[in-house]
Design an enzyme around this catalytic site. Structure first.
Site, PDB file in Angstrom:
ATOM      1  N   CYS A 382     -57.816 -35.895  -1.779  1.00  0.00           N
ATOM      2  CA  CYS A 382     -56.514 -35.989  -2.429  1.00  0.00           C
ATOM      3  C   CYS A 382     -55.635 -34.789  -2.048  1.00  0.00           C
ATOM      4  O   CYS A 382     -55.178 -34.723  -0.910  1.00  0.00           O
ATOM      5  CB  CYS A 382     -56.667 -36.167  -3.934  1.00  0.00           C
ATOM      6  N   HIS A 519     -59.889 -40.664  -4.447  1.00  0.00           N
ATOM      7  CA  HIS A 519     -60.985 -39.870  -5.010  1.00  0.00           C
ATOM      8  C   HIS A 519     -62.303 -40.647  -4.910  1.00  0.00           C
ATOM      9  O   HIS A 519     -62.662 -41.375  -5.837  1.00  0.00           O
ATOM     10  CB  HIS A 519     -60.719 -39.570  -6.487  1.00  0.00           C
ATOM     11  N   GLU A 521     -65.202 -39.675  -5.257  1.00  0.00           N
ATOM     12  CA  GLU A 521     -66.228 -39.208  -6.205  1.00  0.00           C
ATOM     13  C   GLU A 521     -66.324 -40.082  -7.450  1.00  0.00           C
ATOM     14  O   GLU A 521     -67.379 -40.145  -8.084  1.00  0.00           O
ATOM     15  CB  GLU A 521     -65.974 -37.743  -6.596  1.00  0.00           C
TER      16      GLU A 521
HETATM   17  N1  GLN Z   1     -50.735 -32.982  -6.438  1.00  0.00           N
HETATM   18  C1  GLN Z   1     -50.983 -34.017  -5.480  1.00  0.00           C
HETATM   19  C2  GLN Z   1     -50.173 -35.275  -5.796  1.00  0.00           C
HETATM   20  O1  GLN Z   1     -49.761 -35.468  -6.901  1.00  0.00           O
HETATM   21  C3  GLN Z   1     -52.452 -34.332  -5.376  1.00  0.00           C
HETATM   22  C4  GLN Z   1     -53.044 -34.875  -6.623  1.00  0.00           C
HETATM   23  C5  GLN Z   1     -54.545 -34.858  -6.641  1.00  0.00           C
HETATM   24  O2  GLN Z   1     -55.184 -34.146  -5.885  1.00  0.00           O
HETATM   25  N2  GLN Z   1     -55.146 -35.619  -7.538  1.00  0.00           N
HETATM   26  O3  GLN Z   1     -49.989 -36.094  -4.951  1.00  0.00           O
END
Ligand code: GLN
Length: 550
Positions: A382, A519, A521
Site C-alpha cells: 500500500c 493489503h 496480509e
Molecule cells: N496513505 C496512502 C493512501 O491513502 C496509503 C494508505 C495505506 O497504506 N493503507 O493512499
C-alpha cells in the site's frame, strides 16, 4: 442441523488485553472442528462509527473485510482461525448503533415515543446480533471492553435480555478473567476473578464458563475455589494458560475440556473434534528448519498491535517454508541514506508496510532504495508500494522530485495522486473524490479484482491470472506517468480489469522486488498462507543462503 441457532457471549473482566479476541476465535475453531457452522461478531463500546478514523496508536490495526468494512482487529483473528465469512455486520460499535437509532428517530419511525437506551438501544443491539445468525449453528459474539466500564453497559444489558428472548438453552455466557501469580506470596490469586464475576452478576449475568488467563495450569483446589465463589461447577473453570504461539490456543482449550463443556451446556450433538491440522500447524511452528530476519520499516513500530495481520501473514509465509520469521521493526523516522547499511545490512528481506501521514516518508524511500540497489528481497504494501514507485521514479527514471501528492502537492512528477474519478466495481458507479471528501469510509475499501500479468513474479507466486485483494487507501498510481516508468524498467504486473488502476509493480532485474496497492496480509491464514508472503519468505531464505555462501 436441527437445533435453533445458539449464541455464545464472551465478556472480559479485570483488565483489557487478556486475549478475548483470540479466545473467541479459538472457540470458533474448536466448534468448526466438531463440524458446526459458526460466525463471530465483535460488539465495541466506543463511539466511533467504525475504527477507520482511529489512529493505529490508539486502536491497533484496522482490519478490512471483503465487503469493505473497516473493523476491529479481532475480526482478523476470527478470519485466521475459522472459515467464517465476515463483513460489515460482524462488527458493531456504540456509534454505529446510535447512528442507526438516531436515523430512525429522525425519520419518525418511533411514532412519537421517547427514545431510550432501554429498550431502543438494547433492541438495536439485539437486532445486530440476530442479523448475523442466518444459516449458522452458533454465533459467537464478543463484547469489547471490561466488565464495569460505563460505556459497555448497554451491550451487557442487551446480552442479558437475549437469554430470555431466545431461550436459556440457546445462550451461553463465557467470561475471561485474570488469575495472577503473585511471586511474593508464591501463589495464584483468585480475588480479581471473584470481583469480576460479582460485577457481572450484579448486572444480571451469571457466567456459565470462566476462562482464567494465567501463566500456569490451575490446580484442582484453585479451580474449586473459583467455582465455589463464582457459582459455577468446577469443570466450568478453564485454564487459559499463556502459550508459545497463538495457534496453540484451540489445542489448549480442548485439552482443558472447553469444547466438550460448551456443546454439553448448549445441548448440541456433534462429532468428536478433528484437530489434526491444528496439531500439525503448531508442531511446524515450533520446530522450523530455517530462519530469516525481515526488517519492517514503518512508523507504528512501537505498538505490536498496529501491524497485527502483517506480522501474522509473515509468520504464515514462514510456516509454508518451514522457516521462523524474526521481525526487526525499524522506525522509518530514524533511517536515512547514511545509515541504511548499518540498520538494514543484516536483513534477509525488507518490507515497507501501509501507512498514512508524512512522518518517516523519506526514511521509507531510503530503505527501498537500499533494498533495490543491494538486491535484498523487498516487499512494499500500500503506502509501501506507493513509495516504491516514488523511489523508482526519482532514482531510476530520472524524475527528480517525484512524489505522492499526499505529501507534496506541488511535485513536478505526481506519480501517486488522488484520482478524481474512478469506476467502483462494488457500487458499479463512477466515484468521485477530492481533498475535501469526508475522512470516514471514503477510501477505496475492500475486495477488488486484479489481473496478473503472465510470466511476472506476481504470477509465479499466485499461479493465477485473476485475483481479488482487499484495499484501504485514497491515493492511486498516476497513469499519465506510466509509460515513462515502464521505459525505465518498472513492470506493472497487476492491473484492474478495466486497465485503469495499477495494483502491482515489480522490477525484473532483481531477485524479489514487488509492491502492491492492496493489503495481502488481510487474506493470509495459517493453514492457507498468502502466496505473496510465501514467495517473499522463500526469496529471503534463498538470499540468506546466497549471502552465507559468498
Ligand atoms: N496513505 C496512502 C493512501 O491513502 C496509503 C494508505 C495505506 O497504506 N493503507 O493512499
Amino acid at each position: 442441523m436441527h437445533f435453533p441457532t445458539k449464541f455464545i457471549f464472551i465478556t472480559g473482566g479485570v483488565l483489557s488485553s487478556l486475549g478475548k479476541g483470540l479466545a473467541s476465535a479459538a472457540i470458533g475453531a474448536l466448534l468448526e472442528s466438531r463440524g458446526l457452522t459458526i460466525t463471530l461478531q465483535k460488539l465495541d463500546p466506543y463511539i466511533n462509527v467504525d475504527p477507520g478514523t482511529m489512529n493505529p496508536f490508539q486502536h491497533g490495526e484496522v482490519f478490512v473485510t471483503d465487503d469493505g468494512a473497516e473493523t476491529d482487529l479481532d475480526l482478523g483473528h476470527y478470519e485466521r482461525f475459522t472459515h467464517a465469512k465476515l463483513g460489515r455486520n460482524n462488527n458493531f460499535t456504540t456509534g454505529k448503533i446510535y447512528h442507526s437509532v438516531i436515523t430512525k428517530e429522525r425519520r419518525g419511525d418511533y411514532l412519537g415515543g421517547t427514545v431510550q437506551v432501554i429498550p431502543h438501544i438494547t433492541d438495536e443491539i439485539k437486532q445486530s446480533i440476530i442479523s448475523v445468525a442466518n444459516d449458522v449453528d452458533v454465533v459467537i459474539a464478543e463484547v469489547g471492553g471490561t466488565i464495569g466500564d460505563i460505556e459497555s453497559l448497554p451491550f451487557q444489558e442487551a446480552i442479558r435480555q437475549f437469554k430470555s428472548d431466545v431461550g436459556k438453552e440457546n445462550v451461553l455466557y463465557v467470561h475471561l478473567t485474570l488469575v495472577p501469580y503473585i511471586s511474593t506470596a508464591g501463589e495464584v490469586k483468585t480475588k480479581p476473578t471473584q470481583h469480576s464475576v460479582k460485577e457481572l452478576r450484579s448486572i444480571g449475568i451469571q457466567p456459565d464458563i470462566l476462562l482464567c488467563r494465567t501463566d500456569r495450569f490451575l490446580s484442582k483446589e484453585i479451580k474449586s475455589k473459583i467455582a465455589l465463589f463464582c457459582n459455577v461447577d468446577v469443570d466450568q473453570v478453564i485454564t487459559a494458560k499463556d502459550v508459545e504461539t497463538i495457534y496453540e490456543v484451540p489445542l489448549l482449550f480442548h485439552q482443558e475440556g472447553l469444547d466438550n463443556k460448551i456443546v454439553a451446556l448448549l445441548n448440541i450433538w456433534t462429532r468428536a473434534p478433528k484437530l489434526g491440522r491444528w496439531k500439525e500447524l503448531v508442531e511446524k511452528i515450533k520446530t522450523p528448519k530455517y530462519s530469516v530476519a525481515i526488517a519492517v520499516v514503518g512508523k507504528y513500530i512501537h505498538l505490536k498491535e498496529s501491524y497485527k495481520s502483517l506480522n501474522e501473514a509473515l509468520c504464515h509465509g514462514g510456516i509454508a517454508n518451514d522457516c521462523k520469521v524474526n521481525l526487526d521493526f525499524v522506525d522509518s523516522e530514524t533511517i536515512d541514506e547514511s545509515n541504511c547499511r548499518e540498520r538494514l545490512g543484516q536483513a534477509d528481506g525488507v518490507l515497507v508496510p501501509g501507512g498514512f501521514g508524512a512522518r518517516g516518508i523519506e526514511g521509507k524511500i531510503s530503505a527501498i532504495r537500499f533494498a533495490r540497489e543491494e538486491k535484498i528481497p523487498f516487499f512494499g504494501i500500500c503506502l509501501g508500494m506507493q513509495m516504491t514507485v516514488v523511489e523508482y521514479a526519482r532514482h531510476v527514471a530520472g524524475m527528480q522530485g517525484a512524489h505522492s501528492t499526499e505529501f507534496d502537492e506541488a511535485t513536478p512528477f505526481p506519480v501517486i495522486y488522488l484520482m478524481k474519478e474512478w469506476f467502483d466495481y462494488k457500487s458499479q458507479k463512477v466515484q468521485q473524490r477530492d481533498v475535501t471528501s469526508h475522512k470516514g469510509g471514503t477510501m477505496r475499501l475492500g475486495a477488488y479484482p486484479c489481473v496478473v500479468k503472465e510470466g511476472s513474479l506476481a504470477h509465479q507466486a499466485y499461479r493465477n491470472e485473476e485475483i481479488s485483494e482487499r484495499h484501504r487507501h485514497r491515493y492511486e498510481f498516476n497513469n499519465d506517468l506510466k509509460e515513462r516508468l515502464e521505459e525505465a524498467g518498472l513492470v506493472m504486473s497487476g492491473i484492474s480489469p478495466d486497465g485503469k488502476l495499477v495494483e502491482i509493480v515489480e522490477m525484473a532485474d532483481h531477485p524479489w522486488f514487488l509492491g502492491c496497492q492492496f493489503h495481502p496480509e488481510f487474506k493470509s491464514r495459517p493453514m492457507d498462507p498468502h502466496p505473496l508472503f510465501v514467495s517473499f519468505i522463500k526469496a529471503a531464505i534463498d538470499y540468506k543462503n546466497r549471502r552465507g555462501g559468498e
